[in-house]
Scaffold this active site. Sequence first.
Site, PDB file in Angstrom:
ATOM      1  N   CYS A 113      37.598  42.416  46.541  1.00 30.75           N
ATOM      2  CA  CYS A 113      38.721  42.188  47.425  1.00 30.75           C
ATOM      3  C   CYS A 113      38.353  42.909  48.758  1.00 30.75           C
ATOM      4  CB  CYS A 113      40.086  42.683  46.800  1.00 30.75           C
ATOM      5  SG  CYS A 113      41.322  42.693  48.024  1.00 30.75           S
ATOM      6  N   HIS A 156      44.294  34.547  43.460  1.00 25.16           N
ATOM      7  CA  HIS A 156      44.054  36.135  44.124  1.00 25.16           C
ATOM      8  C   HIS A 156      44.704  36.197  45.411  1.00 25.16           C
ATOM      9  CE1 HIS A 156      41.126  39.301  45.137  1.00 25.16           C
ATOM     10  NE2 HIS A 156      41.733  39.227  46.259  1.00 25.16           N
ATOM     11  N   GLU A 157      44.938  35.062  46.262  1.00 25.25           N
ATOM     12  CA  GLU A 157      45.172  35.065  47.457  1.00 25.25           C
ATOM     13  C   GLU A 157      46.951  35.205  47.534  1.00 25.25           C
ATOM     14  OE1 GLU A 157      41.722  35.683  48.574  1.00 25.25           O
ATOM     15  OE2 GLU A 157      43.562  36.391  49.509  1.00 25.25           O
ATOM     16  N   HIS A 160      48.617  38.287  46.544  1.00 25.83           N
ATOM     17  CA  HIS A 160      48.458  39.402  47.770  1.00 25.83           C
ATOM     18  C   HIS A 160      50.075  39.175  48.290  1.00 25.83           C
ATOM     19  CE1 HIS A 160      44.976  41.550  48.238  1.00 25.83           C
ATOM     20  NE2 HIS A 160      44.107  40.398  48.087  1.00 25.83           N
TER      21      HIS A 160
END
Length: 186
Positions: A113, A156-157, A160
């Site tokens: 990351c 993953h995004e 966030h």
Amino acid sequence: MITMDDIIREGHPTLRRVADEVSFPLSDADKKVAEEMMQFLRNSQDEKIAEELDLRAGVGLAAPQIDVSKRIIALLIPGEYEDDPPELEKVMFNPKIISHAIESACLKGGEGCLSVDREVPGFVVRHSRITVTFQDEKGNSCKARYKGYHAIVVQHEIDHLNGIMFYDHINAESPFSVDDDVIIIE
Ligand SMILES: CNC(=O)c1cccc(C)c1Nc1nc(N2CCN(c3ccccc3Cl)CC2)nc(N2CSC[C@H]2C(=O)NC)n1
């Protein structure tokens, strides 16, 4: 232009906030953020530019990583060969996972990351397939399905946008032990 100086690192509170929905029509500021996020990914994957600007390569970026707490993610997954078109090149506004496979998957190499300046070894267990709704720059409602590496990157995004870091998914006691039905992606 976004460089590594603009990317906030773990410990910065914005990374642990739930980001705000984006409203349409997009403001010029939100349009600019999206364009700059995608340009950062292109630059980060260009050997010369990345070397010159000292950029870490990424295939995804979320607006909170540049301290913009808005639900915007940029994705740029290159094709297999140098001159191939990208496999995935997309900015998603207000993305939402509306359904997913029961099966889980993880990257064999673990995850990195841009906001984490250390290796955190371990399998990051995620959904193997997802269905995502999102809006495009014009505000059109879109729906797409992802599997494999693409599904991992999108999750993953989107994490966030909800203040979740990849290592939140790693089994602290035993980072590389996963159920035998978890797909390990090479
Ligand atoms: C700790 N082990 C590891 O990092 C790791 C180790 C081995 C394999 C994998 C598969 C790992 N994992 C991992 N590798 C990546 N890249 C591979 C290299 N690539 C890249 C590099 C150079 C030029 C162009 C490009 Cl394209 C950039 C992307 N990216 C992510 N993630 C997690 S999902 C979001 C995505 C992200 O963009 N992170 C910044 N994870």
